[in-house]
Write an enzyme that holds these catalytic residues in place. Sequence first.
Site, short mmCIF file in Angstrom:
data_model
loop_
_atom_site.label_atom_id
_atom_site.label_comp_id
_atom_site.label_asym_id
_atom_site.label_seq_id
_atom_site.Cartn_x
_atom_site.Cartn_y
_atom_site.Cartn_z
N HIS A 122 -15.16 21.99 -27.58
CA HIS A 122 -16.46 22.18 -26.94
C HIS A 122 -17.27 23.31 -27.58
O HIS A 122 -18.48 23.38 -27.39
CB HIS A 122 -16.30 22.41 -25.42
CG HIS A 122 -15.79 23.77 -25.04
ND1 HIS A 122 -14.47 24.02 -24.71
CD2 HIS A 122 -16.42 24.96 -24.91
CE1 HIS A 122 -14.32 25.29 -24.39
NE2 HIS A 122 -15.49 25.88 -24.51
N ASP A 152 -9.31 19.21 -26.23
CA ASP A 152 -10.30 20.27 -26.46
C ASP A 152 -9.86 21.21 -27.59
O ASP A 152 -9.97 22.43 -27.47
CB ASP A 152 -10.57 21.07 -25.18
CG ASP A 152 -11.91 21.82 -25.24
OD1 ASP A 152 -12.70 21.54 -26.16
OD2 ASP A 152 -12.15 22.69 -24.38
N SER A 228 -13.79 31.37 -25.42
CA SER A 228 -13.20 30.05 -25.64
C SER A 228 -12.82 29.88 -27.11
O SER A 228 -13.62 30.17 -28.00
CB SER A 228 -14.20 28.96 -25.25
OG SER A 228 -14.40 28.92 -23.86
#
Length: 468
Positions: A122, A152, A228
């Site tokens: 993402h 992911d 992230s």
Amino acid sequence: MKKIAGTLLIAVLAGAITLGSYKLFIEQPIQVASYPTQIDNTPTYKPVNYEALTAAASGVDFTEAAERTVNGVVHVKNVQEYRQPRNMMEYLRGGGQANKGIVGAGSGVIISGDGFIITNNHVIDGATEVEVTLNNNKTFMAEVVGKDAKADIAILKIDAGEELPYIPFGDSDGTKVGEWVLAVGNPFNLTSTVTAGIVSAKARDIDERDANYQSFIQTDAAINPGNSGGALVNIFGELIGINTAITSQTGSYVGYAFAVPSNNARKIMEDIMQFGSVQKGILGVSGGTLTAEIAKAENLKTAEGFYVAGVEFESGAEQAGLKTGDIIKKLDNINITKFSDLTGYINSKRPDDVVQVEILRDDTKMTLPVKLIKSITFDIERLGIQVKNASPKDLAKYKAKNGVVISQTLTEAMKRYRIEGLVISEIDDVMVNSIEDVKNIFKNKSVNEPVSIVFVDQKGERNRFIFD
């Protein structure tokens, strides 16, 4: 005067009685019932050695792990190209001046000296360019080598012209709840930062309703947006997770952060580098976490494990002899207490790997070696459904001569139709007999072409639907 004297006399007498009673109570020996120091069959507990625990806790040193890892974490920018209309005609018909802008940013982990980097999918999703900045502020353009949207995870490659500092992989399966960890990220393109915490839980699925088989490491180390794709490391500076998500109503960290286990991320990376795509090994069972309700309904003596509700046709589980009603307790040496334990471990394996499956069947433990096979399902993403090969039993149930079975609906819109289990016999007037037939049809179709599907329902009747 007499009244006062009388009152005084009463007060003196009351005090004397009280003192006498008090003396009576304190001078009499108290009778205490005697109990045995240890009741039969009750375990005794050794006193806690607080000095040893304090010494062990004080021996934890985060500085060495931080020094080993901060230079192995990078800042990742998602750069996308867009068109800026300069007049009404360009606005209506599209086009305009080409511009580039940073639409997202996150972190990444260098996992080899020659410049391979792991980050979250993402973070780079939709990027036309990916820019990577090292901890020494050097910037490079990165190539997207491959990605796995469901996990992911994305793999990047930069050419720095020199050996880069990297973070070695640790064994996420061996990570223990309560273990100290560091979250390392580079969210603001300044330098890498670290936060400390513990492993709060393992095999967490933060959204059981979606189609992604999640099995995260949960930590209370502070992870905020921008972290992230960063590293979750143990006190030895080994990579045990890729920081991926937080659960928060505010958008900021509130104590719940999640990371993809390093064993899973490493397997995805190796698959992409070796095969060009992720190789998924399938055990071949359906079911879920064994609950107290299921245990009571099935008259089981345990309420922990994975309850096998079905065994897939032509799967390794079927060939090994697994049956409906079996309870999976272990995969190799990994305890299985819930669905995400099973999926998390299987996702770290490949087709043809053999897994020792310990099951409980009729209160008898046994271990069966199961050879994992390649995926026996195919996702028709544009229709929001997943299909699998139909067994003779499936075809007989729907009185169909050929077809594939809808094994799962992938979107909320398709879930409303309750079509799971139905047989698809034709796609675009072509008879289908296997998922390979389905793959070949959609491989040659453009996204804008309509799709004609023939379903066979429970009565054996054919129903045709057109999807635009």
